[in-house]
Design a protein around this motif. Structure first.
Motif, PDB file in Angstrom:
ATOM      1  N   LYS A 101       0.795  -1.100   0.127  1.00 33.25           N
ATOM      2  CA  LYS A 101      -0.074   0.113   0.092  1.00 33.25           C
ATOM      3  C   LYS A 101       0.825   1.339  -0.030  1.00 33.25           C
ATOM      4  O   LYS A 101       0.385   2.360  -0.371  1.00 33.25           O
ATOM      5  N   GLU A 102       1.964   1.292   0.723  1.00 34.76           N
ATOM      6  CA  GLU A 102       2.996   2.512   0.832  1.00 34.76           C
ATOM      7  C   GLU A 102       3.813   2.495  -0.362  1.00 34.76           C
ATOM      8  O   GLU A 102       4.583   3.414  -0.556  1.00 34.76           O
ATOM      9  N   MET A 103       3.936   1.419  -1.162  1.00 35.13           N
ATOM     10  CA  MET A 103       4.764   1.471  -2.306  1.00 35.13           C
ATOM     11  C   MET A 103       4.682   2.729  -3.088  1.00 35.13           C
ATOM     12  O   MET A 103       5.468   3.287  -3.819  1.00 35.13           O
ATOM     13  N   PRO A 104       3.336   3.175  -3.773  1.00 36.20           N
ATOM     14  CA  PRO A 104       3.225   4.529  -4.438  1.00 36.20           C
ATOM     15  C   PRO A 104       3.725   5.479  -3.965  1.00 36.20           C
ATOM     16  O   PRO A 104       4.491   6.364  -4.714  1.00 36.20           O
ATOM     17  N   GLN A 105       3.463   5.771  -2.468  1.00 37.91           N
ATOM     18  CA  GLN A 105       4.115   7.102  -1.988  1.00 37.91           C
ATOM     19  C   GLN A 105       5.837   6.818  -2.100  1.00 37.91           C
ATOM     20  O   GLN A 105       6.517   7.668  -2.064  1.00 37.91           O
ATOM     21  N   ILE A 106       6.461   5.709  -1.671  1.00 35.29           N
ATOM     22  CA  ILE A 106       7.699   5.550  -1.614  1.00 35.29           C
ATOM     23  C   ILE A 106       8.131   5.810  -3.086  1.00 35.29           C
ATOM     24  O   ILE A 106       9.241   6.467  -3.182  1.00 35.29           O
ATOM     25  N   TRP A 107       7.360   5.377  -4.253  1.00 34.87           N
ATOM     26  CA  TRP A 107       8.083   5.448  -5.427  1.00 34.87           C
ATOM     27  C   TRP A 107       7.840   7.103  -6.026  1.00 34.87           C
ATOM     28  O   TRP A 107       8.745   7.673  -6.585  1.00 34.87           O
ATOM     29  N   ALA A 108       6.643   7.760  -5.416  1.00 41.07           N
ATOM     30  CA  ALA A 108       6.451   9.272  -5.416  1.00 41.07           C
ATOM     31  C   ALA A 108       7.824   9.862  -5.107  1.00 41.07           C
ATOM     32  O   ALA A 108       8.172  10.732  -5.745  1.00 41.07           O
ATOM     33  N   GLU A 109       8.064   9.524  -3.749  1.00 45.31           N
ATOM     34  CA  GLU A 109       9.101  10.340  -3.168  1.00 45.31           C
ATOM     35  C   GLU A 109      10.479  10.166  -3.812  1.00 45.31           C
ATOM     36  O   GLU A 109      11.410  10.862  -4.175  1.00 45.31           O
ATOM     37  N   GLY A 110      10.629   8.852  -4.412  1.00 46.60           N
ATOM     38  CA  GLY A 110      11.970   8.406  -5.196  1.00 46.60           C
ATOM     39  C   GLY A 110      11.947   9.222  -6.459  1.00 46.60           C
ATOM     40  O   GLY A 110      12.974   9.753  -6.887  1.00 46.60           O
ATOM     41  N   GLN A 111      10.720   9.204  -7.153  1.00 41.40           N
ATOM     42  CA  GLN A 111      10.817  10.128  -8.441  1.00 41.40           C
ATOM     43  C   GLN A 111      11.108  11.562  -8.182  1.00 41.40           C
ATOM     44  O   GLN A 111      11.946  12.203  -8.848  1.00 41.40           O
ATOM     45  N   ASN A 112      10.352  12.193  -7.025  1.00 36.13           N
ATOM     46  CA  ASN A 112      10.762  13.619  -6.598  1.00 36.13           C
ATOM     47  C   ASN A 112      12.346  13.630  -6.619  1.00 36.13           C
ATOM     48  O   ASN A 112      12.590  14.769  -7.014  1.00 36.13           O
ATOM     49  N   TRP A 113      12.725  12.885  -5.803  1.00 35.63           N
ATOM     50  CA  TRP A 113      14.290  12.927  -5.471  1.00 35.63           C
ATOM     51  C   TRP A 113      15.038  12.753  -6.844  1.00 35.63           C
ATOM     52  O   TRP A 113      16.140  13.494  -7.268  1.00 35.63           O
ATOM     53  N   LEU A 114      14.850  11.889  -7.739  1.00 35.55           N
ATOM     54  CA  LEU A 114      15.514  11.751  -9.064  1.00 35.55           C
ATOM     55  C   LEU A 114      15.331  13.000 -10.056  1.00 35.55           C
ATOM     56  O   LEU A 114      16.187  13.512 -10.455  1.00 35.55           O
ATOM     57  N   LEU A 115      14.003  13.579  -9.933  1.00 32.64           N
ATOM     58  CA  LEU A 115      13.895  14.948 -10.772  1.00 32.64           C
ATOM     59  C   LEU A 115      14.714  16.129 -10.261  1.00 32.64           C
ATOM     60  O   LEU A 115      14.960  16.866 -10.952  1.00 32.64           O
ATOM     61  N   LYS A 116      14.992  15.960  -8.852  1.00 32.24           N
ATOM     62  CA  LYS A 116      15.909  17.066  -8.397  1.00 32.24           C
ATOM     63  C   LYS A 116      17.332  16.913  -8.779  1.00 32.24           C
ATOM     64  O   LYS A 116      18.044  17.996  -8.643  1.00 32.24           O
ATOM     65  N   LEU A 117      17.852  15.767  -9.358  1.00 33.08           N
ATOM     66  CA  LEU A 117      19.195  15.578  -9.349  1.00 33.08           C
ATOM     67  C   LEU A 117      19.512  16.552 -10.671  1.00 33.08           C
ATOM     68  O   LEU A 117      20.680  17.118 -10.352  1.00 33.08           O
ATOM     69  N   PRO A 118      18.823  16.858 -11.905  1.00 33.88           N
ATOM     70  CA  PRO A 118      19.257  17.737 -12.659  1.00 33.88           C
ATOM     71  C   PRO A 118      19.844  19.075 -12.032  1.00 33.88           C
ATOM     72  O   PRO A 118      20.526  19.909 -12.718  1.00 33.88           O
ATOM     73  N   GLU A 119      18.869  19.499 -11.232  1.00 33.50           N
ATOM     74  CA  GLU A 119      19.130  20.842 -10.490  1.00 33.50           C
ATOM     75  C   GLU A 119      20.291  20.917  -9.719  1.00 33.50           C
ATOM     76  O   GLU A 119      20.971  21.880  -9.536  1.00 33.50           O
ATOM     77  N   THR A 120      20.622  19.731  -8.890  1.00 34.34           N
ATOM     78  CA  THR A 120      21.423  19.633  -8.040  1.00 34.34           C
ATOM     79  C   THR A 120      22.834  19.351  -8.979  1.00 34.34           C
ATOM     80  O   THR A 120      24.078  19.925  -8.468  1.00 34.34           O
ATOM     81  N   TYR A 121      22.890  18.670  -9.887  1.00 32.62           N
ATOM     82  CA  TYR A 121      24.237  18.253 -10.615  1.00 32.62           C
ATOM     83  C   TYR A 121      23.750  18.661 -12.217  1.00 32.62           C
ATOM     84  O   TYR A 121      23.691  17.705 -12.959  1.00 32.62           O
ATOM     85  N   PRO A 122      23.831  19.626 -12.532  1.00 30.79           N
ATOM     86  CA  PRO A 122      23.296  19.956 -13.910  1.00 30.79           C
ATOM     87  C   PRO A 122      24.440  19.630 -14.836  1.00 30.79           C
ATOM     88  O   PRO A 122      24.169  19.535 -16.172  1.00 30.79           O
ATOM     89  N   ASP A 123      25.647  19.630 -14.456  1.00 31.60           N
ATOM     90  CA  ASP A 123      26.593  19.467 -15.420  1.00 31.60           C
ATOM     91  C   ASP A 123      26.869  17.602 -15.685  1.00 31.60           C
ATOM     92  O   ASP A 123      27.530  17.172 -16.585  1.00 31.60           O
ATOM     93  N   PHE A 124      26.306  16.958 -14.860  1.00 27.28           N
ATOM     94  CA  PHE A 124      26.177  15.381 -15.140  1.00 27.28           C
ATOM     95  C   PHE A 124      24.955  14.710 -15.268  1.00 27.28           C
ATOM     96  O   PHE A 124      24.928  13.628 -15.909  1.00 27.28           O
TER      97      PHE A 124
END
Length: 355
Positions: A101-124
């Motif tokens: 039941k909590e997997m969608p919430q876990i996956w949503a948080e994981g996606q948000n973290w991945l989507l923030k990577l380009p802002e944190t590491y724009p060169d990579f």
């Protein structure tokens, strides 16, 4: 080239014992491949009988009859299994449902973290790569979910087979324990007279398989219990479920420990984030795995034939692909069997023709 093959053929197949060993292996393999599903209750009963033969033998040395000790040990095994099933399975099932039941919430948080990577590491990292990757993963998750649902519906028909297991397997285990000498004698009568190599390989594998089954069951119980207690002490969510997964992971050497690290790390990250508590969890998990591989396994399997890790991995992949769970469970003894057969065959001498 033909001369080389002819010399090899005469060296390996001029001995009747070697020929009988080859025929025995071929017939056994054909039976398992063609009727393995039908014979599975017999194989499961034989595995349990191997597990329980040691306590039966030890009690018989005290002067008790084999029939009485077989009933006593089998009753104790069934009682322990039922209590473990009643005590563990409902909790593990409920924790599994909650985690799903909590997997969608876990996956949503994981996606948000991945989507923030380009802002944190724009060169990579580029945002388009992350979006394409997430789209592919989402499609794969949907496909896996549909497969799980269809498998769950189709598995309803296996309830009848489960009832057959619950009745036939204990009955066969009892007779295998009680009439061990008679059954062994009957099997020996079916074997050909030219069976020196068959007997050599059989005697070596008999002790190997018995030691392996007992050792593997003990390893699962110890690793699973220690992991569950450690996770519960650290107040990790789904502690029992993760402990069971860690215990079962020892069935697949090397690969299992690596795979089960993923759910442990995901639950820890979801609960605590990247905090000291998360790193304490991973350190504790690493210590459990290190103690298992460097202390527990050498103690439990000290009499086992040593195999190179690459051979063990190949055996897990090959036999697991052939027979699923049981192929994985018996990957190491089956690899040991192959090694014993190769050793016996290489030491067999051709029979000299009579003058």
């Amino acid at each position: 080239m033909l001369n080389v093959f002819e010399r090899w053929y005469k060296r390996k197949f001029s001995n009747p014992d070697a020929v009988m060993l080859l025929l025995m292996l071929l017939i056994s393999s054909i039976l398992l491949v063609m009727w393995g599903g039908i014979l599975m209750p017999v194989l499961v009963a034989a595995i349990i009988a191997y597990l329980l033969d040691w306590p039966v033998t030890q009690l018989c040395k005290l002067g008790l009859s084999r029939t009485y000790t077989s009933v006593l040990v089998l009753f104790g095994f069934i009682s322990f299994s039922v209590l473990a099933f009643i005590g563990i399975v409902p909790v593990v099932t409920q924790q599994s449902i909650n985690l799903i039941k909590e997997m969608p919430q876990i996956w949503a948080e994981g996606q948000n973290w991945l989507l923030k990577l380009p802002e944190t590491y724009p060169d990579f990292v580029e945002s388009t790569h992350i979006q394409n990757m997430l789209q592919g993963v989402n499609e794969k998750v949907v496909s896996i979910g549909e497969q799980i649902l269809s498998a769950s519906v189709s598995s309803l028909g296996d309830l009848g087979a489960l009832l057959i297991y619950c009745i036939l397997v204990p009955l066969m285990v009892f007779f295998m324990l009680k009439d061990k000498e008679v059954l062994t004698s009957n099997i020996a009568d079916l074997l050909p007279k030219e069976r020196r190599l068959i007997k050599q390989v059989g005697s070596e594998m008999n002790s190997q398989i018995a030691n392996y089954i007992r050792g593997k069951v003990i390893e699962i119980l110890i690793v699973g219990t220690v992991s569950a207690v450690t996770f519960a002490f650290m107040d990790l969510r789904y502690a029992l479920l993760l402990g069971v997964l860690v215990g079962l992971s020892v069935l697949i050497p090397y690969i299992g420990a690596a795979v089960v690290t993923i759910p442990v790390a995901i639950v820890g990250l979801f609960q605590w984030g990247i905090t000291p508590e998360f790193w304490y969890l991973m350190i504790a998990y690493s210590i459990i795995q290190a103690l298992d591989g460097n202390a527990l396994v050498p103690i439990l399997f000290s009499e086992a034939v040593s195999l190179h890790p690459i051979y063990i991995i190949i055996a897990v992949l090959f036999f697991g692909g052939l027979w699923g769970f049981w192929g994985v469970f018996f990957a190491i003894p089956l690899a040991t069997l192959v090694k014993a057969v190769a050793s016996a065959w290489s030491t067999s001498e051709p029979v000299e023709p009579e003058s």
